[in-house]
Design an enzyme around this catalytic site. Structure first.
Site, PDB file in Angstrom:
ATOM      1  N   HIS A   1     -21.112 -47.805  13.297  1.00  0.00           N
ATOM      2  CA  HIS A   1     -20.589 -47.157  14.513  1.00  0.00           C
ATOM      3  C   HIS A   1     -21.230 -47.869  15.721  1.00  0.00           C
ATOM      4  O   HIS A   1     -22.048 -47.285  16.439  1.00  0.00           O
ATOM      5  CB  HIS A   1     -20.943 -45.668  14.494  1.00  0.00           C
ATOM      6  CG  HIS A   1     -20.218 -44.848  15.511  1.00  0.00           C
ATOM      7  ND1 HIS A   1     -19.224 -45.360  16.330  1.00  0.00           N
ATOM      8  CD2 HIS A   1     -20.329 -43.526  15.857  1.00  0.00           C
ATOM      9  CE1 HIS A   1     -18.769 -44.414  17.118  1.00  0.00           C
ATOM     10  NE2 HIS A   1     -19.426 -43.296  16.861  1.00  0.00           N
TER      11      HIS A   1
ATOM     12  N   ARG B   1     -10.631 -46.646  14.443  1.00  0.00           N
ATOM     13  CA  ARG B   1     -11.568 -45.746  13.741  1.00  0.00           C
ATOM     14  C   ARG B   1     -10.945 -45.473  12.370  1.00  0.00           C
ATOM     15  O   ARG B   1      -9.855 -44.925  12.261  1.00  0.00           O
ATOM     16  CB  ARG B   1     -11.764 -44.435  14.509  1.00  0.00           C
ATOM     17  CG  ARG B   1     -12.503 -43.400  13.674  1.00  0.00           C
ATOM     18  CD  ARG B   1     -12.948 -42.196  14.463  1.00  0.00           C
ATOM     19  NE  ARG B   1     -14.117 -42.516  15.261  1.00  0.00           N
ATOM     20  CZ  ARG B   1     -14.955 -41.610  15.788  1.00  0.00           C
ATOM     21  NH1 ARG B   1     -14.731 -40.329  15.620  1.00  0.00           N
ATOM     22  NH2 ARG B   1     -16.005 -41.988  16.498  1.00  0.00           N
TER      23      ARG B   1
ATOM     24  N   CYS C   1     -25.646 -38.560  17.926  1.00  0.00           N
ATOM     25  CA  CYS C   1     -24.357 -39.073  18.396  1.00  0.00           C
ATOM     26  C   CYS C   1     -23.347 -37.964  18.670  1.00  0.00           C
ATOM     27  O   CYS C   1     -22.394 -38.169  19.404  1.00  0.00           O
ATOM     28  CB  CYS C   1     -23.791 -40.092  17.406  1.00  0.00           C
ATOM     29  SG  CYS C   1     -23.411 -39.396  15.782  1.00  0.00           S
TER      30      CYS C   1
ATOM     31  N   ARG D   1     -21.044 -43.174  26.505  1.00  0.00           N
ATOM     32  CA  ARG D   1     -19.963 -43.780  25.716  1.00  0.00           C
ATOM     33  C   ARG D   1     -18.914 -44.367  26.667  1.00  0.00           C
ATOM     34  O   ARG D   1     -18.384 -45.454  26.446  1.00  0.00           O
ATOM     35  CB  ARG D   1     -19.306 -42.727  24.805  1.00  0.00           C
ATOM     36  CG  ARG D   1     -20.218 -42.164  23.715  1.00  0.00           C
ATOM     37  CD  ARG D   1     -20.581 -43.217  22.695  1.00  0.00           C
ATOM     38  NE  ARG D   1     -19.419 -43.839  22.105  1.00  0.00           N
ATOM     39  CZ  ARG D   1     -18.706 -43.335  21.099  1.00  0.00           C
ATOM     40  NH1 ARG D   1     -19.053 -42.187  20.564  1.00  0.00           N
ATOM     41  NH2 ARG D   1     -17.633 -43.986  20.628  1.00  0.00           N
TER      42      ARG D   1
ATOM     43  N   GLN E   1     -21.357 -46.445  19.501  1.00  0.00           N
ATOM     44  CA  GLN E   1     -22.331 -45.379  19.762  1.00  0.00           C
ATOM     45  C   GLN E   1     -23.691 -45.958  20.125  1.00  0.00           C
ATOM     46  O   GLN E   1     -24.404 -45.436  20.984  1.00  0.00           O
ATOM     47  CB  GLN E   1     -22.457 -44.479  18.524  1.00  0.00           C
ATOM     48  CG  GLN E   1     -23.420 -43.332  18.723  1.00  0.00           C
ATOM     49  CD  GLN E   1     -22.924 -42.305  19.725  1.00  0.00           C
ATOM     50  OE1 GLN E   1     -21.803 -41.849  19.645  1.00  0.00           O
ATOM     51  NE2 GLN E   1     -23.762 -41.941  20.688  1.00  0.00           N
TER      52      GLN E   1
ATOM     53  N   ASP F   1     -28.340 -37.373  12.585  1.00  0.00           N
ATOM     54  CA  ASP F   1     -26.878 -37.286  12.540  1.00  0.00           C
ATOM     55  C   ASP F   1     -26.531 -36.230  11.486  1.00  0.00           C
ATOM     56  O   ASP F   1     -27.416 -35.795  10.727  1.00  0.00           O
ATOM     57  CB  ASP F   1     -26.308 -38.675  12.156  1.00  0.00           C
ATOM     58  CG  ASP F   1     -24.793 -38.756  12.239  1.00  0.00           C
ATOM     59  OD1 ASP F   1     -24.165 -37.838  12.809  1.00  0.00           O
ATOM     60  OD2 ASP F   1     -24.223 -39.750  11.729  1.00  0.00           O
TER      61      ASP F   1
HETATM   62  N1  NVA Z   1     -21.839 -40.210  10.689  1.00  0.00           N
HETATM   63  C1  NVA Z   1     -20.833 -39.460  11.408  1.00  0.00           C
HETATM   64  C2  NVA Z   1     -20.749 -39.928  12.837  1.00  0.00           C
HETATM   65  C3  NVA Z   1     -19.739 -39.170  13.681  1.00  0.00           C
HETATM   66  C4  NVA Z   1     -19.622 -39.710  15.077  1.00  0.00           C
HETATM   67  C5  NVA Z   1     -19.483 -39.616  10.721  1.00  0.00           C
HETATM   68  O1  NVA Z   1     -19.170 -40.744  10.297  1.00  0.00           O
HETATM   69  O2  NVA Z   1     -18.769 -38.634  10.586  1.00  0.00           O
HETATM   70  N1   CP Z   2     -20.118 -39.677  18.523  1.00  0.00           N
HETATM   71  C1   CP Z   2     -18.793 -39.812  18.315  1.00  0.00           C
HETATM   72  O1   CP Z   2     -18.309 -40.886  17.939  1.00  0.00           O
HETATM   73  O2   CP Z   2     -18.065 -38.705  18.585  1.00  0.00           O
HETATM   74  P1   CP Z   2     -16.520 -38.466  18.247  1.00  0.00           P
HETATM   75  O3   CP Z   2     -16.405 -38.377  16.749  1.00  0.00           O
HETATM   76  O4   CP Z   2     -16.187 -37.175  18.941  1.00  0.00           O
HETATM   77  O5   CP Z   2     -15.711 -39.620  18.779  1.00  0.00           O
END
Ligand code: NVA
Ligand code: CP
Length: 302
Positions: free
Chosen positions: A132, A105, A260, A288, A135, A220
């Site tokens: 992502h 990540r 998500c 997930r 997800q 989101d």
């Molecule tokens: N768009 C959000 C998704 C978090 C799971 C981010 O990148 O922070």
């Molecule tokens: N939806 C998601 O990826 O959640 P986290 O940021 O908690 O991993």
């Protein structure tokens, strides 16, 4: 030499493979709920590199590896040489010589691409600024278990043209559904990702137009990780983009709502919608675990 398969975006698996994976995720969910032991990844190790925060992704991958009989190592740049500037290519060569799979990540999508180029083992994208995909596996599983096949359905994306939106564009291609995106001006999805989606993808600045007749409404956060300092400015730009009861009323009566998570009630979604009867966010979050176990099995068990 054996080809290593990576999962950097939904386009790394074929539509048939994705469908099989979602089906398998449902089977693994049933196995888990029945309390049966299934350990095909005994002695296998997943390296997990997190440059951004996480609740769901970390816990689902860690629990998933334990349940499949393997183990995982949580790595942050702060505690490894990655944070002190060791090149990605060198890190990839070394880390992938010691583990069986790597999950990353991070910020730039080029980082996961470069890591994968030098990795001897499968690399999984656990969120970049561009995509992502993990997800979306959970979201597609949740849709299938509540409503059946998503092929031919209409999905409304309300909000930022961000990493989740891009993965929805790829999902529309792979699972063959129509995607109606409503975003404020200046918050468009990436032009190349959008163009590759073809005429299945429509964009508008009107949340009502995007939601009209939709089978699934998704939103989101307005400011993603790394954009925290834009929060106030974005709150202004996204005014009128909240998914609330009024907006949900424009979708099909049996439409589902997904997010998500983490969510901000009162910003991108009202409490009445996310905590209401059309919301499947808790199944989506739980999936997930099951969908990623299916992914790990797909990449690691031949
Ligand atoms: N768009 C959000 C998704 C978090 C799971 C981010 O990148 O922070
Ligand atoms: N939806 C998601 O990826 O959640 P986290 O940021 O908690 O991993």
């Amino acid at each position: 030499m054996k080809t290593v398969r990576h999962f950097l975006s939904l386009l790394d698996l074929s539509p048939d493979e994705l469908r099989a994976l979602i089906k398998r995720a449902a089977e693994l969910k049933a196995i888990q709920h029945a309390g049966e032991i299934y350990e095909p990844l005994k002695n296998r190790v997943l390296g997990m590199i997190f440059e951004k925060s996480s609740t769901r992704t970390r816990i689902s991958f860690e629990s998933g590896m334990i349940q499949l009989g393997g183990n995982s190592i949580f790595l942050t740049p702060r505690d490894t040489q990655l944070g002190r500037g060791e090149p990605i290519a060198d890190s990839a060569r070394v880390i992938s010589s010691m583990v069986d799979c790597v999950m990353i990540r991070t910020f730039g999508h080029d980082i996961v691409e470069q890591f994968a180029e030098y990795s001897q083992v499968p690399v999984i994208n656990a969120l970049t600024d561009l995509y992502h995909p993990c997800q979306l596996l959970a979201d597609m599983q949740a849709y299938a278990e509540h409503r059946g096949d998503i092929q031919g359905k209409t999905v409304a994306w309300i909000g930022d043209g961000n990493n989740m939106c891009h993965s929805y564009i790829n999902a529309a291609r792979q699972f063959d559904f129509t995607l109606q995106i409503a975003h404020p001006l200046g918050y468009e999805p990436d032009a190349d990702v959008l163009a590759a989606g073809g005429d299945r993808i429509r964009t508008t600045q009107s949340p009502a137009e995007a939601t009209s007749g939709a089978d699934l409404i998704v939103t989101d956060v307005w400011a993603s990780m790394g954009q925290e300092e834009e929060q106030t400015e974005r709150e202004g730009s996204f005014e009128g983009f909240q998914v609330n009861d009024e907006l949900m009323a424009m979708a099909k009566p049996d439409a589902l709502f997904m997010h998500c998570l983490p969510a901000h009630r009162g910003e991108e979604v009202s409490a009445s919608v996310i905590d209401g009867p059309q919301s499947v966010v808790w199944d989506e979050a739980e999936n997930r675990l099951h969908a990623q176990k299916a992914l790990l099995e797909c990449l690691l068990v031949s």
